[in-house]
Every structure is written in structure tokens, then in C-alpha cells.
Design a protein around this motif. Structure first.
Motif, PDB file in Angstrom:
ATOM      1  N   GLN A 364      13.011   9.920  12.451  1.00 23.08           N
ATOM      2  CA  GLN A 364      13.775   8.684  12.609  1.00 23.08           C
ATOM      3  C   GLN A 364      13.195   7.609  11.697  1.00 23.08           C
ATOM      4  O   GLN A 364      11.997   7.308  11.752  1.00 23.08           O
ATOM      5  CB  GLN A 364      13.719   8.216  14.069  1.00 23.08           C
ATOM      6  CG  GLN A 364      14.429   9.134  15.047  1.00 23.08           C
ATOM      7  CD  GLN A 364      15.935   8.999  14.969  1.00 23.08           C
ATOM      8  OE1 GLN A 364      16.460   8.050  14.385  1.00 23.08           O
ATOM      9  NE2 GLN A 364      16.652   9.942  15.569  1.00 23.08           N
ATOM     10  N   LEU A 365      14.042   7.050  10.825  1.00 18.63           N
ATOM     11  CA  LEU A 365      13.597   6.016   9.897  1.00 18.63           C
ATOM     12  C   LEU A 365      14.476   4.777  10.014  1.00 18.63           C
ATOM     13  O   LEU A 365      15.689   4.890  10.220  1.00 18.63           O
ATOM     14  CB  LEU A 365      13.652   6.522   8.447  1.00 18.63           C
ATOM     15  CG  LEU A 365      12.560   7.472   7.961  1.00 18.63           C
ATOM     16  CD1 LEU A 365      12.799   7.794   6.493  1.00 18.63           C
ATOM     17  CD2 LEU A 365      11.176   6.883   8.147  1.00 18.63           C
ATOM     18  N   SER A 366      13.860   3.629   9.853  1.00 19.13           N
ATOM     19  CA  SER A 366      14.601   2.373   9.762  1.00 19.13           C
ATOM     20  C   SER A 366      14.657   1.954   8.296  1.00 19.13           C
ATOM     21  O   SER A 366      13.987   2.534   7.435  1.00 19.13           O
ATOM     22  CB  SER A 366      13.917   1.285  10.587  1.00 19.13           C
ATOM     23  OG  SER A 366      12.643   0.976  10.045  1.00 19.13           O
ATOM     24  N   LEU A 367      15.434   0.918   7.996  1.00 22.30           N
ATOM     25  CA  LEU A 367      15.496   0.409   6.626  1.00 22.30           C
ATOM     26  C   LEU A 367      14.137  -0.107   6.170  1.00 22.30           C
ATOM     27  O   LEU A 367      13.747   0.058   5.005  1.00 22.30           O
ATOM     28  CB  LEU A 367      16.546  -0.699   6.531  1.00 22.30           C
ATOM     29  CG  LEU A 367      18.005  -0.269   6.719  1.00 22.30           C
ATOM     30  CD1 LEU A 367      18.928  -1.486   6.663  1.00 22.30           C
ATOM     31  CD2 LEU A 367      18.399   0.735   5.645  1.00 22.30           C
ATOM     32  N   ASP A 368      13.406  -0.718   7.085  1.00 22.37           N
ATOM     33  CA  ASP A 368      12.060  -1.197   6.743  1.00 22.37           C
ATOM     34  C   ASP A 368      11.134  -0.025   6.419  1.00 22.37           C
ATOM     35  O   ASP A 368      10.296  -0.117   5.507  1.00 22.37           O
ATOM     36  CB  ASP A 368      11.482  -2.016   7.895  1.00 22.37           C
ATOM     37  CG  ASP A 368      12.183  -3.360   8.055  1.00 22.37           C
ATOM     38  OD1 ASP A 368      12.807  -3.809   7.072  1.00 22.37           O
ATOM     39  OD2 ASP A 368      12.099  -3.942   9.153  1.00 22.37           O
ATOM     40  N   ASP A 369      11.280   1.078   7.170  1.00 22.90           N
ATOM     41  CA  ASP A 369      10.448   2.261   6.909  1.00 22.90           C
ATOM     42  C   ASP A 369      10.697   2.799   5.504  1.00 22.90           C
ATOM     43  O   ASP A 369       9.752   3.200   4.795  1.00 22.90           O
ATOM     44  CB  ASP A 369      10.748   3.353   7.933  1.00 22.90           C
ATOM     45  CG  ASP A 369      10.262   2.992   9.328  1.00 22.90           C
ATOM     46  OD1 ASP A 369       9.306   2.202   9.422  1.00 22.90           O
ATOM     47  OD2 ASP A 369      10.843   3.493  10.309  1.00 22.90           O
ATOM     48  N   ILE A 370      11.952   2.833   5.090  1.00 22.80           N
ATOM     49  CA  ILE A 370      12.293   3.341   3.758  1.00 22.80           C
ATOM     50  C   ILE A 370      11.660   2.460   2.684  1.00 22.80           C
ATOM     51  O   ILE A 370      11.054   2.951   1.722  1.00 22.80           O
ATOM     52  CB  ILE A 370      13.823   3.411   3.590  1.00 22.80           C
ATOM     53  CG1 ILE A 370      14.418   4.429   4.571  1.00 22.80           C
ATOM     54  CG2 ILE A 370      14.193   3.763   2.153  1.00 22.80           C
ATOM     55  CD1 ILE A 370      15.929   4.476   4.559  1.00 22.80           C
ATOM     56  N   GLU A 371      11.777   1.146   2.871  1.00 22.01           N
ATOM     57  CA  GLU A 371      11.208   0.219   1.894  1.00 22.01           C
ATOM     58  C   GLU A 371       9.688   0.326   1.859  1.00 22.01           C
ATOM     59  O   GLU A 371       9.072   0.312   0.776  1.00 22.01           O
ATOM     60  CB  GLU A 371      11.629  -1.211   2.233  1.00 22.01           C
ATOM     61  CG  GLU A 371      11.164  -2.243   1.218  1.00 22.01           C
ATOM     62  CD  GLU A 371      11.664  -3.641   1.553  1.00 22.01           C
ATOM     63  OE1 GLU A 371      11.300  -4.583   0.822  1.00 22.01           O
ATOM     64  OE2 GLU A 371      12.411  -3.784   2.555  1.00 22.01           O
ATOM     65  N   ASN A 372       9.065   0.450   3.034  1.00 19.91           N
ATOM     66  CA  ASN A 372       7.601   0.568   3.087  1.00 19.91           C
ATOM     67  C   ASN A 372       7.129   1.862   2.418  1.00 19.91           C
ATOM     68  O   ASN A 372       6.065   1.888   1.778  1.00 19.91           O
ATOM     69  CB  ASN A 372       7.125   0.522   4.532  1.00 19.91           C
ATOM     70  CG  ASN A 372       7.302  -0.853   5.158  1.00 19.91           C
ATOM     71  OD1 ASN A 372       7.353  -1.860   4.450  1.00 19.91           O
ATOM     72  ND2 ASN A 372       7.424  -0.895   6.480  1.00 19.91           N
ATOM     73  N   THR A 373       7.905   2.931   2.579  1.00 22.16           N
ATOM     74  CA  THR A 373       7.539   4.202   1.952  1.00 22.16           C
ATOM     75  C   THR A 373       7.530   4.070   0.438  1.00 22.16           C
ATOM     76  O   THR A 373       6.575   4.489  -0.238  1.00 22.16           O
ATOM     77  CB  THR A 373       8.529   5.305   2.373  1.00 22.16           C
ATOM     78  OG1 THR A 373       8.469   5.484   3.784  1.00 22.16           O
ATOM     79  CG2 THR A 373       8.194   6.609   1.678  1.00 22.16           C
ATOM     80  N   ILE A 374       8.584   3.494  -0.114  1.00 23.05           N
ATOM     81  CA  ILE A 374       8.684   3.342  -1.569  1.00 23.05           C
ATOM     82  C   ILE A 374       7.582   2.429  -2.093  1.00 23.05           C
ATOM     83  O   ILE A 374       6.930   2.719  -3.107  1.00 23.05           O
ATOM     84  CB  ILE A 374      10.079   2.808  -1.947  1.00 23.05           C
ATOM     85  CG1 ILE A 374      11.159   3.835  -1.565  1.00 23.05           C
ATOM     86  CG2 ILE A 374      10.152   2.489  -3.435  1.00 23.05           C
ATOM     87  CD1 ILE A 374      12.576   3.343  -1.768  1.00 23.05           C
ATOM     88  N   ASN A 375       7.334   1.316  -1.391  1.00 17.21           N
ATOM     89  CA  ASN A 375       6.312   0.365  -1.841  1.00 17.21           C
ATOM     90  C   ASN A 375       4.902   0.935  -1.742  1.00 17.21           C
ATOM     91  O   ASN A 375       4.000   0.519  -2.490  1.00 17.21           O
ATOM     92  CB  ASN A 375       6.400  -0.925  -1.026  1.00 17.21           C
ATOM     93  CG  ASN A 375       7.652  -1.721  -1.350  1.00 17.21           C
ATOM     94  OD1 ASN A 375       8.195  -1.611  -2.445  1.00 17.21           O
ATOM     95  ND2 ASN A 375       8.108  -2.530  -0.396  1.00 17.21           N
ATOM     96  N   SER A 376       4.683   1.886  -0.829  1.00 15.09           N
ATOM     97  CA  SER A 376       3.336   2.449  -0.681  1.00 15.09           C
ATOM     98  C   SER A 376       2.888   3.173  -1.950  1.00 15.09           C
ATOM     99  O   SER A 376       1.684   3.241  -2.245  1.00 15.09           O
ATOM    100  CB  SER A 376       3.306   3.413   0.513  1.00 15.09           C
ATOM    101  OG  SER A 376       4.071   4.586   0.257  1.00 15.09           O
ATOM    102  N   PHE A 377       3.826   3.715  -2.709  1.00 16.81           N
ATOM    103  CA  PHE A 377       3.482   4.367  -3.978  1.00 16.81           C
ATOM    104  C   PHE A 377       3.293   3.322  -5.081  1.00 16.81           C
ATOM    105  O   PHE A 377       2.406   3.471  -5.933  1.00 16.81           O
ATOM    106  CB  PHE A 377       4.584   5.358  -4.377  1.00 16.81           C
ATOM    107  CG  PHE A 377       4.640   6.585  -3.508  1.00 16.81           C
ATOM    108  CD1 PHE A 377       3.910   7.709  -3.843  1.00 16.81           C
ATOM    109  CD2 PHE A 377       5.418   6.602  -2.352  1.00 16.81           C
ATOM    110  CE1 PHE A 377       3.959   8.848  -3.048  1.00 16.81           C
ATOM    111  CE2 PHE A 377       5.472   7.730  -1.554  1.00 16.81           C
ATOM    112  CZ  PHE A 377       4.740   8.853  -1.896  1.00 16.81           C
TER     113      PHE A 377
END
Length: 659
Positions: A364-377
Motif C-alpha cells: 500500500q502506497l500513498s502519493l507521499d510515499d511515491i515522492e519520498n521513494t524517488i527523492n531518497s535516490f
């Protein structure tokens, strides 16, 4: 006087010849003049050209009486110019024929194709002659070898063949292939490229290199040969057990490209000590495709990466399991840059320049989770240093499924939400698609050309239906539309032949005229002629009439049977009720009598005769089933008598006839 064709320059003639198969080139153009002969030599000198034994439409009569004499008896032998041979064991006559073609005068050192460099053998059954052939070829001739096995080879069936063949059992197969593998990864091999599929092979074969492995990578075996292959540069290998990969490291010191595929990261179901010391392989490319089921397999992946840390290119493809268990804690972690660095990369980066990955899991992912995933790289010092920050993270709401991948990874992964969220996928290069047969399939077909312009193969999984319903009649109409879509349909595989009957009976108006006339190769599953309802056992009687009416140009037919080879039933009808069990028991008991065997030989001969008589271009039939040992010889004698100038192979589980 020159013909119009002969005035063309060689470059244009070679382009024209590319549209002809190897047998068409020899039959039509050989011996016209010296110029054409020299062009044919040039074509066969190319590694990508040669003999393709599984070509549809190539009859045994033409091959044995015309092509073989041309190849071996020409004034300047064509065979010496052939560098490429491809043989498919699933669609062609058995592999003893390859053995007879490659070796001459029973002299294994004298090769009929002395300059043969590339050999592709796919879906084969191992025999002693094939092992002997490969043993000589890899030592003295071949640079490239592709070898895959038929899915039934190690399923425990008794592959008893006709008297001219070798008798062997499972233990003998294991021993033969173990010996061949040991030779391939030793000084007795000159291969530079190898594609090997071991997914059908048993665990004992995956451990065949273990006895030769040690912490000293360069040594000799008991035969005095080096226990490593210095010539091998490229290896693509499909494994069932990863233990083979561990032992392989010692035997390929000069490997430049290594690609491995295995269904999951397991090795004899044992826990792996991540601190174990193993030799490090100095290769340039490593590809890993796998499903990781538990935390132990994550640890094992890390161990593999740390022992292959000199690699320059790394691709990883991982999917989470569909059923959760207590030993899957790592899969529950948030996947971001820290996760990838810790679990999907070696601890020490030495030569790694290219890193591609894909990870898919239910989450389960939220929009914030998606953004945080991309920014972590983008913010991770390691990924910034190596310029690996361009990461995509997509979320399928319908399936609650997360896709995270490097931007340079091929994103064409199948999903049931193909067109509900098209922005998630790039399907332009997709060539094969698999779907469940459902009335909603029309939504996909309406957009096929737009989203999948390069698709060449579509597999539709049909559902079982003992009684046809209104919903099944709708499916039949969709099936008719699907069959009508290709302009020139060449290959048709219908797992349940009755579905083709449903299309013809209930959706004939939806089927485009002549939609099936271009089919040259067909595969059908036909139910038992002995067990089942009265309607079911007689489905096969429609086979030849359907083929001759709708597929008049058929060359090759493969049938999948649950029991005997004939597709016309001899069983009398019976009421399906309380007396059905005793009736079937009596009928099955009667099948072993001499009278019943003779009757089945007669009806099988009638089936085959009708098939070859009514289909004028038909040349090859391949039937997979199972028969008692008592029927092998009667079926073989019948086929030899009825089709005297042909190649025949009769086994307990297979019947093949090539005319």
C-alpha cells in the motif's frame, strides 16, 4: 544471354536471397552457374545462416533425396561452408537424425560439417549419440552452443525407443549429462559462447561441478585436463538451483558476460552463511532474475553479490511472493534508496558502472510515499556519486502493487491493468502477451494496434466447460474475432480443441472468411477416447474434417493426448450414471487384450491415412500421450508398412511421423 536476374549486382541478389529459406536456395539456385554457387557459399559462410531442421513444410522425402545429396555430394562440398545449424526437438524428428548428419562413417573425429561454429539444439531428449556428438563438437569445432531440454525428459517416464535407439533410464541420463557439463567447463572445451537451460534438470546435476571446485581456481581433473574453461567469454544460463552458480565460479576465469535466470534464490533449502568465503569471479556482466520468497534468500542474494563484486554491469529483477509468511520481514520494509543499497548491491563497489533493477511487490502506497521513494535516490550520496538517481516509482491502485525500477530498465511487464492505467507502462516493444479468456477481452483487442504494435504472439488461457453456457457462447464469438485479426496466421495453439469447435458451430458468422487458411503449424489438446462422457470421447472424430476445411495448407500438427494416440474412439456409448464406474472398469480391462490392440492399430492407421490423404501439403505429425508397452511395436510396424519412405519414432509417450 544473361537473364534479367543475372544482370543484378551481387549486393541486390544477396538481399533477395534473404527472403528464401536455406532449402529453397539450394533447390532453386544451386548449380545454375558458378556465380550463383559462389553467392550460396557466401550465404552459408555467415554464422547467421545455415540449416534449420525445424522449418515448417520441409518434408523428409525432399530432405533425404534432394537436399542431403546436394549438401554432401556437390563437387565443391556445401557442407564445408555451413557454420550454423538449428534443430528443434519439439517440432522435428528425433535427434538421432542430427547424429547421422553430423558424423560420417562412424568416425567421431570426422565431421560432415568441418567448419560448423554455431549449434542450436532446443527442447531435446538426451541420448548417448547426442552426448557423443556434443562432446566432440565442443572440443574441436563449436564456438557457440545453445542447449535446452524437453519438459518431459526428467518427469520419470520410461523413454523406451525403437530397437535402433539407445535404452536408458533416469540414472543414465544424469550420468551422461554430468559428464558433458564437466567437459564443457574444463580444458576440453573451446566454446566462447554458451546458452544452457538447466531448469528441467535435477538437483544432483546442478551439483556436478562440486567435486572439481576448490579455493584454488586453476587445477586439473582426474583425466589430466584443466578443470576450467579459458575460452568461454559469454554464458547465459537458466538454473533451478543456485548451487551450480557457486561451483561454476571456479571454472570460468575469463568470462566476460554472465546472465543467469532462476525462479527463486534457493539452494537445497539450506541457510547460507553470509560470511562464507568463495573465489571472486572477474566477469563483466551479471543478470539475475528471481523471485525472493523469504529473508534467507535476501541474505543469499547479498552473499552472491559480495562474491561477484568485480562485475561492471548488474541487472536485478525481483518480485515479492504472493503469499506472506512470518519469515518475510524484509519484504515489509519501505523500499527506497537505503533498501536498494543494503540488499541489492555488493558492499564493496569495485568495477560496477551500470546498474539496472526492477522490483515489484504487493504494498500500500500513498502519493507521499511515491515522492519520498524517488527523492531518497536523488538525495542518497551513493547514488549521487554513481549518477544512478533517475528512478521511477509507479503504483497500481487496482492491484495495490508497487513497481520501482531504474529508468533504463525495460518496463514492459504484464499486468491485468494493461489499459486501465496506460500511463504506467510502455508496451510499444512488447512481443508476447498472455491473458485469461474472458468476455471483457474485447476491451483489450480494441486497443491492441495502438498500444502493442509489435506483438507477434498472444496466448489466451481458456476455461474448462463441460456444459456450454451463454457466457461460453460469448467467449466463442470473441475467440472468432481474435482468430480473424491476423492477416496471415501461421501458428495456432488451442489447448482444448473443443473451443475451436465452439467457434465454428456458434460463431461462424464472426469468423472472417479464410481466416485460418494460412495456418501451417497447429497444436491441439484432444480429450481421452476411453475415459469421459460420450460427447467428450468423440470430439477427435471431427479433427481431420475441420483441418481439411479450414486449414488446407497445414504442414505440421502436434496433438496432446491424456492416453492413447488414435483420436477416433472405439468405446461404445454408455449412460452416464450409476453404472458408469463398472462400465469404465470393464472397458479399461479390455484395452489390454490382443483383439483390442489390433483394433486400435487399425483405427490409428485409418486416422493417419485420412490425415495425410486429405491434407495435401501435410508432412509431420507429433502426438504426445501414453500407451502400454505392448502397443509400441504394433504401432511402429503399422506406420512403417503404411508410410514406407518416412521417418518414424514410436515411444511410450510419443509418436512422430515425418514423410
Amino acid at each position: 544471354m544473361l537473364s534479367k536476374l543475372e544482370i543484378l549486382p551481387n549486393e541486390i541478389l544477396l538481399n533477395i536471397f534473404c527472403y528464401l529459406s536455406w532449402d529453397e536456395i539450394l533447390i532453386s539456385l544451386w548449380s545454375l552457374n558458378e556465380r550463383f554457387n559462389s553467392l550460396i557459399y557466401l550465404i552459408f559462410s555467415n554464422n547467421e545462416n545455415g540449416i534449420i531442421f525445424n522449418k515448417s513444410g520441409l518434408s523428409y522425402k525432399i530432405f533425404s533425396s534432394i537436399l542431403l545429396p546436394l549438401i554432401f555430394n556437390s563437387s565443391s562440398s556445401i557442407s564445408s561452408n555451413i557454420k550454423y545449424i538449428h534443430f528443434d526437438g519439439n517440432k522435428s524428428i528425433p535427434f538421432d537424425f542430427i547424429y547421422q548428419c553430423i558424423f560420417s562413417n562412424n568416425d567421431q573425429q570426422k565431421i560432415s560439417f568441418p567448419n560448423l561454429k554455431s549449434l542450436y539444439i532446443t527442447r531435446c531428449f538426451l541420448t548417448q549419440p547426442i552426448i557423443q556428438t556434443l562432446s566432440v563438437l565442443i572440443q574441436y569445432h563449436l564456438n557457440q552452443l545453445t542447449l535446452t531440454f524437453h519438459e518431459d525428459m526428467f518427469e520419470g517416464a520410461d523413454y523406451t525407443r525403437v530397437p535402433s535407439f539407445t535404452f536408458f533410464d533416469i540414472a543414465t541420463i544424469n550420468g551422461m549429462f554430468t559428464q558433458l557439463l564437466s567437459q564443457i567447463f574444463s580444458g576440453q572445451c573451446q566454446l566462447t559462447s554458451l546458452h544452457l537451460d538447466m531448469t528441467k534438470l535435477r538437483y544432483v546435476i546442478h551439483e556436478c561441478l562440486k567435486s572439481y571446485s576448490s579455493n584454488l581456481p586453476l587445477k586439473t581433473n582426474s583425466d589430466g585436463f584443466q578443470s576450467y574453461c579459458v575460452s568461454l567469454r559469454r554464458l547465459y544460463i537458466q538454473l533451478k538451483y543456485t548451487c551450480f552458480l557457486e561451483h561454476l565460479i571456479d571454472h570460468v576465469p575469463n568470462l566476460e558476460q554472465l546472465s543467469t535466470v532462476f525462479p527463486n534464490l534457493q539452494r537445497d533449502n539450506k541457510f547460507y552463511d553470509s560470511n562464507s568465503e568463495r573465489p571472486i569471479l572477474s566477469n563483466e556482466s551479471w543478470v539475475n532474475k528471481s523471485s525472493i520468497d523469504n529473508d534467507y534468500e535476501f541474505v543469499y542474494l547479498k552473499w552472491l553479490l559480495n562474491n561477484l563484486n568485480h562485475i561492471r554491469k548488474l541487472k536485478i529483477y525481483l518480485r515479492s511472493p504472493t503469499i506472506w509468511r512470518p519469515d518475510q520481514l524484509i519484504w515489509k520494509y519501505f523500499i527506497d534508496g537505503n533498501f536498494i543499497r543494503q540488499y541489492c548491491l555488493p558492499d564493496e563497489i569495485i568495477n560496477l558502472k551500470f546498474f539496472h533493477f526492477y522490483i515489484g511487490r504487493t504494498y500500500q502506497l500513498s502519493l507521499d510515499d511515491i515522492e519520498n521513494t524517488i527523492n531518497s535516490f536523488k538525495n542518497h550520496p551513493f547514488f549521487i556519486l554513481h549518477q544512478w538517481t533517475n528512478i521511477k516509482c509507479l503504483y497500481d491502485k487496482n492491484e495495490s502493487y508497487q513497481h520501482i525500477f531504474s529508468s533504463n530498465f525495460n518496463k514492459a511487464q504484464l499486468s491485468d491493468s494493461l489499459f486501465t492505467q496506460p500511463y504506467m507502462y510502455d508496451w510499444s516493444n512488447t512481443r508476447r502477451i498472455w491473458f485469461v479468456f474472458d468476455p471483457s477481452l474485447y476491451l483489450f483487442l480494441d486497443q491492441l494496434d495502438k498500444h502493442c504494435p509489435n506483438v507477434s504472439s498472444i496466448a489466451i488461457h481458456t476455461v474448462s466447460c463441460s456444459t456450454l453456457t451463454d457466457r461460453d457462447k460469448v467467449r466463442a464469438k470473441i475467440f472468432a474475432h481474435l482468430l480473424s485479426m491476423p492477416v496471415q496466421l501461421k501458428h495456432l495453439f488451442v489447448k482444448k480443441f473443443e473451443w475451436l469447435l465452439y467457434v465454428i458451430h456458434y460463431a461462424a458468422d464472426e469468423l472472417r472468411k479464410n481466416a485460418l487458411t494460412t495456418i501451417q503449424y497447429a497444436e491441439f489438446g484432444i480429450p481421452s477416447c476411453n475415459i469421459g462422457r460420450n460427447k467428450s470421447i468423440h470430439i477427435g472424430k471431427n479433427l481431420v474434417s475441420i483441418l481439411s476445411t479450414y486449414m488446407p495448407h497445414l504442414h505440421t500438427l502436434q496433438l496432446w493426448r491424456p492416453d492413447d494416440f488414435p483420436w477416433t474412439s472405439l468405446r461404445p456409448n454408455d449412460k452416464y450414471g450409476r453404472y458408469y464406474g463398472p462400465f469404465i472398469t470393464r472397458w479399461k480391462r479390455s484395452l489390454s487384450t490382443v483383439e483390442s490392440i489390433n483394433d486400435h492399430v487399425t483405427v490409428f492407421e485409418q486416422d493417419l491415412s485420412q490425415l495425410f490423404d486429405q491434407l495435401k501439403e501435410f508432412i509431420f505429425v507429433d502426438i504426445c500421450g501414453i500407451i502400454p508397452r505392448e502397443k509400441v511395436e504394433p504401432y511402429r510396424l503399422m506406420a512403417q508398412t503404411r508410410f514406407p519412405n518416412s521417418r518414424i519414432d514410436v515411444q511410450l509417450t510419443r509418436f512422430r511421423l515425418w514423410i
